[in-house]
Write an enzyme that holds these catalytic residues in place. Structure first.
Site, mmCIF file in Angstrom:
data_model
loop_
_atom_site.group_PDB
_atom_site.id
_atom_site.type_symbol
_atom_site.label_atom_id
_atom_site.label_comp_id
_atom_site.label_asym_id
_atom_site.label_seq_id
_atom_site.Cartn_x
_atom_site.Cartn_y
_atom_site.Cartn_z
ATOM 1 N N ASN A 62 0.829 -1.217 0.000
ATOM 2 C CA ASN A 62 0.000 0.000 0.000
ATOM 3 C C ASN A 62 0.850 1.247 0.000
ATOM 4 O O ASN A 62 1.990 1.235 0.478
ATOM 5 C CB ASN A 62 -0.846 0.086 1.289
ATOM 6 C CG ASN A 62 -1.872 -1.014 1.420
ATOM 7 O OD1 ASN A 62 -2.305 -1.588 0.421
ATOM 8 N ND2 ASN A 62 -2.253 -1.303 2.647
ATOM 9 N N ASN B 240 5.502 -4.085 4.469
ATOM 10 C CA ASN B 240 6.200 -3.689 5.706
ATOM 11 C C ASN B 240 6.956 -4.881 6.296
ATOM 12 O O ASN B 240 8.107 -4.750 6.754
ATOM 13 C CB ASN B 240 5.203 -3.191 6.755
ATOM 14 C CG ASN B 240 4.546 -1.874 6.371
ATOM 15 O OD1 ASN B 240 5.023 -1.175 5.475
ATOM 16 N ND2 ASN B 240 3.451 -1.544 7.029
ATOM 17 N N GLY C 185 2.106 -4.558 22.456
ATOM 18 C CA GLY C 185 2.624 -3.190 22.471
ATOM 19 C C GLY C 185 3.674 -3.016 23.555
ATOM 20 O O GLY C 185 4.545 -3.883 23.725
ATOM 21 N N ASP D 245 4.104 -5.248 12.184
ATOM 22 C CA ASP D 245 4.757 -5.745 10.957
ATOM 23 C C ASP D 245 6.254 -5.942 11.202
ATOM 24 O O ASP D 245 6.842 -6.927 10.729
ATOM 25 C CB ASP D 245 4.545 -4.759 9.806
ATOM 26 C CG ASP D 245 3.075 -4.582 9.484
ATOM 27 O OD1 ASP D 245 2.318 -5.550 9.691
ATOM 28 O OD2 ASP D 245 2.691 -3.492 9.038
HETATM 29 O O1 RIB Z 1 0.327 -2.396 9.736
HETATM 30 C C1 RIB Z 1 0.435 -1.108 9.223
HETATM 31 C C2 RIB Z 1 -0.037 -1.069 7.812
HETATM 32 O O2 RIB Z 1 -1.414 -1.349 7.786
HETATM 33 C C3 RIB Z 1 0.107 0.273 7.142
HETATM 34 O O3 RIB Z 1 1.351 0.456 6.521
HETATM 35 C C4 RIB Z 1 -1.061 0.313 6.191
HETATM 36 O O4 RIB Z 1 -0.702 0.256 4.851
HETATM 37 C C5 RIB Z 1 -1.952 -0.844 6.602
HETATM 38 O O5 RIB Z 1 -1.891 -1.833 5.676
#
Ligand code: RIB
Length: 293
Positions: free
Chosen positions: A13, A45, A213, A242
Site C-alpha cells: 500500500n 512492511n 505493544g 509488521d
Molecule cells: O500495519 C500497518 C499497515 O497497515 C500500514 O502500513 C497500512 O498500509 C496498513 O496496511
C-alpha cells in the site's frame, strides 16, 4: 552459510498519513498538523522489516499501473527485496491506507485496490517460489482464499508459515491447521478466541505469539511465557506489528530458538515506533543487538 529464504505474500500500500492532535468525532472536522505519503501495506512492511535486518526476501503481490505502484516497487527494490513476483496490473489502482496518527497511536482505513487481485490463481503460478522458501509470512489484506491456499502449498512442501491475522477475519479451520505461528495483537487474539470452539481454542492458542505493544509479548507457543516490552518514546506505532513479524521470520531463519527470536523481534518492534512512518523506524540487525545489550 547460505541465507535462508523468506517469502512474503501480501499487501503493498501507499500510506496517506495525517498527523492530528485528536481524531475527529463522527460529523466533526478537525484541522490536521501535517500530511505525508510513505510506503506501507502489512505485507510490504513485513518484507522490509526482514530485509533491513539482512534476510533474503522475496515479495509476492500486486500493485496498480499508477505512480504509487511504481514508487512502491522501487522502494522494495531499494531494500534489496526480490520484486520479480510483484505484478503491475494496469487498469487497477494501487492499494492505499488512509492513516490518522494522533498522540503516537493510529487508526487506519485500507482500500485494497490491486491487493484484491492477489488471487488463488495468481498464487498457483508461484508455487515453486513458495516451495523453495524456508519461511513464508502471510497477513489478511489480500483475499482470505489466497491466504488459505498459500498456507496449504507451504505446508505441503514443509515450509514454515507465520500468519499475522491482521486485520482480523474469522479463519477457516484448514488455514488454522496449516499455520505454524499465529501472531495476533491483543485485540485480534480476543476476536480469534471468540471465533473458536473450546477444543479449537486450546489447540490454536498453542500456535499463538501475542504482541502486546509496550507490555511486551505473550508466547503461548511451546509454553514459553511472557517477555517484557521496552520503554521507548513512541512517535508512531504504525507498522510495529509488521516489524515484529518480519523480525521474527528473520530470527527464526537464523536458527534462533523461539524465545530468543521473540526477544529479538520485540526489540525490533520497540525501535520501529521511535520514528515516523510504518517503515521509517525499522531497524538494522546491529541496532536491534545494541538495544538487547
Ligand atoms: O500495519 C500497518 C499497515 O497497515 C500500514 O502500513 C497500512 O498500509 C496498513 O496496511
Amino acid at each position: 552459510m547460505e541465507k535462508k529464504k523468506i517469502t512474503v505474500i501480501g499487501s503493498i500500500n501507499m500510506d496517506l498519513v495525517t498527523k492530528v492532535s485528536r481524531v475527529p468525532l463522527v460529523g466533526e472536522t478537525v484541522i490536521g498538523e501535517s500530511f505525508y505519503t510513505a510506503p506501507g501495506g502489512k505485507g510490504a512492511n513485513q518484507a522490509v522489516a526482514a530485509a533491513r535486518l539482512g534476510a533474503q526476501v522475496s515479495m509476492i503481490g500486486c500493485v496498480g499501473g499508477d505512480t504509487f505502484g511504481r514508487e512502491l516497487i522501487s522502494n522494495l527494490e531499494s531494500e534489496l527485496i526480490d520484486t520479480s513476483k510483484v505484478e503491475v496490473v494496469s487498469g487497477s489502482s494501487t492499494g492505499i491506507a488512509s492513516i490518522t496518527v494522533s498522540g503516537g497511536d493510529n487508526s487506519i482505513i485500507v482500500t485494497p485496490g490491486a491487493n484484491n487481485l492477489v488471487t488463488p490463481e495468481f498464487i498457483l503460478r508461484h508455487e515453486k517460489a513458495i516451495s523453495e522458501s524456508d519461511i513464508i509470512i502471510l497477513q489478511l489484506e489480500i483475499p482470505l482464499e489466497t491466504v488459505k491456499l498459500a498456507a496449504s502449498i507451504a505446508k505441503k512442501h514443509g515450509v514454515k508459515v507465520i500468519l499475522n491475522p491482521a486485520p482480523f477475519q474469522v479463519l477457516p479451520e484448514q488455514l488454522l491447521n496449516d499455520v505454524d505461528y499465529l501472531t495476533p495483537n491483543e485485540h485480534e487474539q480476543k476476536q480469534l478466541l471468540l471465533s473458536l470452539n473450546s477444543e479449537q481454542k486450546e489447540e490454536i492458542l498453542k500456535k499463538c505469539i501475542v504482541t502486546q505493544g509496550p507490555k511486551g509479548v505473550a508466547i503461548y507457543k511451546d509454553g514459553v511465557g511472557e517477555i517484557p516490552g521496552y520503554r521507548v518514546e513512541a512517535i508512531d506505532t504504525t507498522g510495529a506489528g509488521d516489524t515484529f513479524n518480519g523480525a521474527l521470520a528473520f530470527a527464526l531463519s537464523e536458527g534462533m530458538e523461539l524465545k530468543e527470536a521473540c526477544q529479538f523481534a520485540n526489540a525490533a518492534a520497540a525501535l520501529s515506533v521511535t520514528k515516523p512512518g510504518a517503515q521509517g523506524g525499522m531497524p538494522t540487525r546491529d541496532e536491534v543487538k545494541a538495544l538487547i545489550k
